[in-house]
Design a protein around this motif. Structure first.
Motif, PDB file in Angstrom:
ATOM      1  N   VAL A  80       0.841  -1.199   0.000  1.00 19.55           N
ATOM      2  CA  VAL A  80       0.000   0.000   0.000  1.00 19.55           C
ATOM      3  C   VAL A  80       0.875   1.246   0.000  1.00 19.55           C
ATOM      4  O   VAL A  80       1.913   1.294   0.675  1.00 19.55           O
ATOM      5  N   CYS A  81       0.474   2.264  -0.771  1.00 23.93           N
ATOM      6  CA  CYS A  81       1.186   3.542  -0.772  1.00 23.93           C
ATOM      7  C   CYS A  81       0.223   4.640  -1.198  1.00 23.93           C
ATOM      8  O   CYS A  81      -0.972   4.392  -1.387  1.00 23.93           O
ATOM      9  N   ASN A  82       0.738   5.853  -1.334  1.00 25.47           N
ATOM     10  CA  ASN A  82      -0.061   6.946  -1.907  1.00 25.47           C
ATOM     11  C   ASN A  82       0.578   7.346  -3.237  1.00 25.47           C
ATOM     12  O   ASN A  82       1.376   8.273  -3.307  1.00 25.47           O
ATOM     13  N   PRO A  83       0.241   6.616  -4.316  1.00 27.15           N
ATOM     14  CA  PRO A  83       0.928   6.792  -5.603  1.00 27.15           C
ATOM     15  C   PRO A  83       0.757   8.198  -6.159  1.00 27.15           C
ATOM     16  O   PRO A  83      -0.267   8.856  -5.961  1.00 27.15           O
ATOM     17  N   LEU A  84       1.781   8.631  -6.885  1.00 28.00           N
ATOM     18  CA  LEU A  84       1.834   9.996  -7.409  1.00 28.00           C
ATOM     19  C   LEU A  84       1.693   9.979  -8.925  1.00 28.00           C
ATOM     20  O   LEU A  84       2.437   9.274  -9.623  1.00 28.00           O
ATOM     21  N   TYR A  85       0.752  10.757  -9.445  1.00 28.38           N
ATOM     22  CA  TYR A  85       0.596  10.910 -10.891  1.00 28.38           C
ATOM     23  C   TYR A  85       1.771  11.705 -11.424  1.00 28.38           C
ATOM     24  O   TYR A  85       2.079  12.803 -10.936  1.00 28.38           O
ATOM     25  N   LEU A  86       2.439  11.169 -12.436  1.00 29.82           N
ATOM     26  CA  LEU A  86       3.716  11.720 -12.888  1.00 29.82           C
ATOM     27  C   LEU A  86       3.679  13.207 -13.232  1.00 29.82           C
ATOM     28  O   LEU A  86       4.590  13.955 -12.831  1.00 29.82           O
ATOM     29  N   PRO A  87       2.666  13.729 -13.948  1.00 27.46           N
ATOM     30  CA  PRO A  87       2.653  15.172 -14.224  1.00 27.46           C
ATOM     31  C   PRO A  87       2.604  16.036 -12.969  1.00 27.46           C
ATOM     32  O   PRO A  87       2.960  17.218 -13.015  1.00 27.46           O
TER      33      PRO A  87
ATOM     34  N   VAL B 144      -6.790   1.726 -13.164  1.00 24.20           N
ATOM     35  CA  VAL B 144      -6.190   2.171 -14.426  1.00 24.20           C
ATOM     36  C   VAL B 144      -6.660   1.279 -15.568  1.00 24.20           C
ATOM     37  O   VAL B 144      -7.049   1.776 -16.643  1.00 24.20           O
ATOM     38  N   ARG B 145      -6.661  -0.042 -15.360  1.00 23.28           N
ATOM     39  CA  ARG B 145      -7.128  -0.979 -16.398  1.00 23.28           C
ATOM     40  C   ARG B 145      -8.564  -0.660 -16.819  1.00 23.28           C
ATOM     41  O   ARG B 145      -8.879  -0.601 -18.021  1.00 23.28           O
TER      42      ARG B 145
ATOM     43  N   ASP C  35      -6.019  13.197  -6.988  1.00 27.38           N
ATOM     44  CA  ASP C  35      -6.630  11.903  -6.710  1.00 27.38           C
ATOM     45  C   ASP C  35      -6.601  11.072  -7.989  1.00 27.38           C
ATOM     46  O   ASP C  35      -6.383  11.578  -9.095  1.00 27.38           O
ATOM     47  N   VAL C  36      -6.832   9.776  -7.851  1.00 26.36           N
ATOM     48  CA  VAL C  36      -6.675   8.870  -8.982  1.00 26.36           C
ATOM     49  C   VAL C  36      -7.686   9.169 -10.091  1.00 26.36           C
ATOM     50  O   VAL C  36      -7.336   9.129 -11.277  1.00 26.36           O
ATOM     51  N   ASP C  37      -8.931   9.482  -9.746  1.00 24.68           N
ATOM     52  CA  ASP C  37      -9.918   9.765 -10.789  1.00 24.68           C
ATOM     53  C   ASP C  37      -9.525  10.987 -11.620  1.00 24.68           C
ATOM     54  O   ASP C  37      -9.650  10.980 -12.851  1.00 24.68           O
ATOM     55  N   SER C  38      -9.028  12.047 -10.968  1.00 22.08           N
ATOM     56  CA  SER C  38      -8.586  13.231 -11.709  1.00 22.08           C
ATOM     57  C   SER C  38      -7.396  12.898 -12.603  1.00 22.08           C
ATOM     58  O   SER C  38      -7.304  13.362 -13.750  1.00 22.08           O
ATOM     59  N   ALA C  39      -6.476  12.083 -12.077  1.00 24.86           N
ATOM     60  CA  ALA C  39      -5.321  11.675 -12.873  1.00 24.86           C
ATOM     61  C   ALA C  39      -5.756  10.867 -14.091  1.00 24.86           C
ATOM     62  O   ALA C  39      -5.250  11.073 -15.204  1.00 24.86           O
ATOM     63  N   LEU C  40      -6.703   9.964 -13.902  1.00 21.96           N
ATOM     64  CA  LEU C  40      -7.142   9.127 -15.017  1.00 21.96           C
ATOM     65  C   LEU C  40      -7.969   9.908 -16.019  1.00 21.96           C
ATOM     66  O   LEU C  40      -7.959   9.600 -17.213  1.00 21.96           O
ATOM     67  N   ASP C  41      -8.690  10.927 -15.562  1.00 25.73           N
ATOM     68  CA  ASP C  41      -9.362  11.828 -16.507  1.00 25.73           C
ATOM     69  C   ASP C  41      -8.336  12.473 -17.433  1.00 25.73           C
ATOM     70  O   ASP C  41      -8.535  12.568 -18.650  1.00 25.73           O
ATOM     71  N   ASP C  42      -7.233  12.926 -16.847  1.00 20.44           N
ATOM     72  CA  ASP C  42      -6.180  13.560 -17.636  1.00 20.44           C
ATOM     73  C   ASP C  42      -5.514  12.540 -18.558  1.00 20.44           C
ATOM     74  O   ASP C  42      -5.280  12.810 -19.742  1.00 20.44           O
TER      75      ASP C  42
END
Length: 289
Positions: free
Chosen positions: A191-198, A231-232, A272-279
């Protein structure tokens, strides 16, 4: 506070001359593209347009003497299993070049921003901030801790510890490439708090004035399995995500179970992950501001 709400407009108007070491890699190539939109950026690596072997002290000095405000170090052995298999190679790549690099940086008055890892911790605590005691349990974490010590022994420089980083990269699209496979194994117990690369480039701009240690991370805490599945699903990829844990697979390296990074030095977080995946999928552009 998110990176978007915490962005300081003054940093946008200050143009730095930046050298990125490891610019052909997953993180380095993304930083070169993103920071290059607002700063004068030179990317160097073993195989890029500007080539440098960090083991060649004279070459490093010659490159750094081209006068940079900031040198961002992303290079080295980053694969945990590879480091565990060959500790000497990992030490030679991650630790040995640091003294010569630091000497060269200090000769020119530049600032080194060294990208480190959450693997300097053992994964037994609920979260880790910059005051937490390091206790790496694998070779990779030990080499990064040793490199951190060399950086922190000098004044002015900055160590930035990263969690798992995900997203698209122009130079090494290794994160998204895995979703072309028919099956992907993903750990449910890590478990971690993953970071969106941008988000990383935006945060680094705001942290350039700090020295010592700073942690950065994403807004959500989740397992590798949860992140991979989300992500999948958003990509619509056909890959089947296979849940695994320490009891169902032979580990190639000791891996900390819970590495959640927090900061007492700044209020910034990645999206958050949803915002990252929207991008990521072009639904909505995330600007980081």
């Amino acid at each position: 506070m998110s990176v978007r709400s915490g962005y300081d407009h003054r940093m946008r108007t200050h143009c730095f001359r930046i050298l990125i070491l490891g610019a052909s890699g997953f993180v380095g190539s993304a930083l070169q593209a993103q920071l290059g939109a607002r700063h004068e950026v030179v990317g160097a690596s073993r195989s890029g347009r500007v080539r440098v072997d960090l083991g060649d002290g004279a070459a490093v000095r010659g490159l750094v003497r081209q006068r940079f405000d900031v040198v961002i170090h992303t290079a080295g052995v980053v694969d945990l299993a590879a480091a565990q298999r060959d500790p000497e190679l990992a030490y030679a790549a991650n630790v040995e070049p640091m003294a010569a690099l630091l000497d060269a940086v200090e000769e020119t008055g530049a600032k080194l921003v060294y990208l480190s890892t959450d693997n300097v911790f053992d994964g037994t605590r609920e979260f880790y901030d910059e005051t937490a005691t390091r206790a790496p349990i694998n070779v990779y974490g030990r080499t990064k801790a040793a490199a951190e010590d060399l950086v922190l022994a000098r004044d002015r420089h900055l160590v930035v510890r990263l969690p798992l980083v995900y997203g698209r990269s122009p130079g090494s699209d290794k994160f998204l490439a895995r979703f072309a496979a028919p099956e992907i194994e993903a750990r449910t117990d890590i478990v971690c708090n993953p970071l969106y690369l941008p988000g990383l480039a935006v945060m680094l701009e705001q942290l350039f004035e700090l020295s010592g240690v700073a942690h950065v991370g994403g807004a959500e805490t989740l397992s590798r399995f949860e992140l991979t599945t989300r992500v999948r699903d958003r990509l619509g990829a056909p890959a089947q995500i296979i849940p695994t844990d320490a009891s169902t697979r032979v580990e190639d390296c000791p891996r900390p179970r819970r590495l959640v990074l927090r900061s007492v030095r700044h209020p910034l977080t990645g999206p958050d992950v949803d915002s990252a995946l929207d991008d990521l999928t072009g639904v909505r552009q995330w600007t980081g501001r």
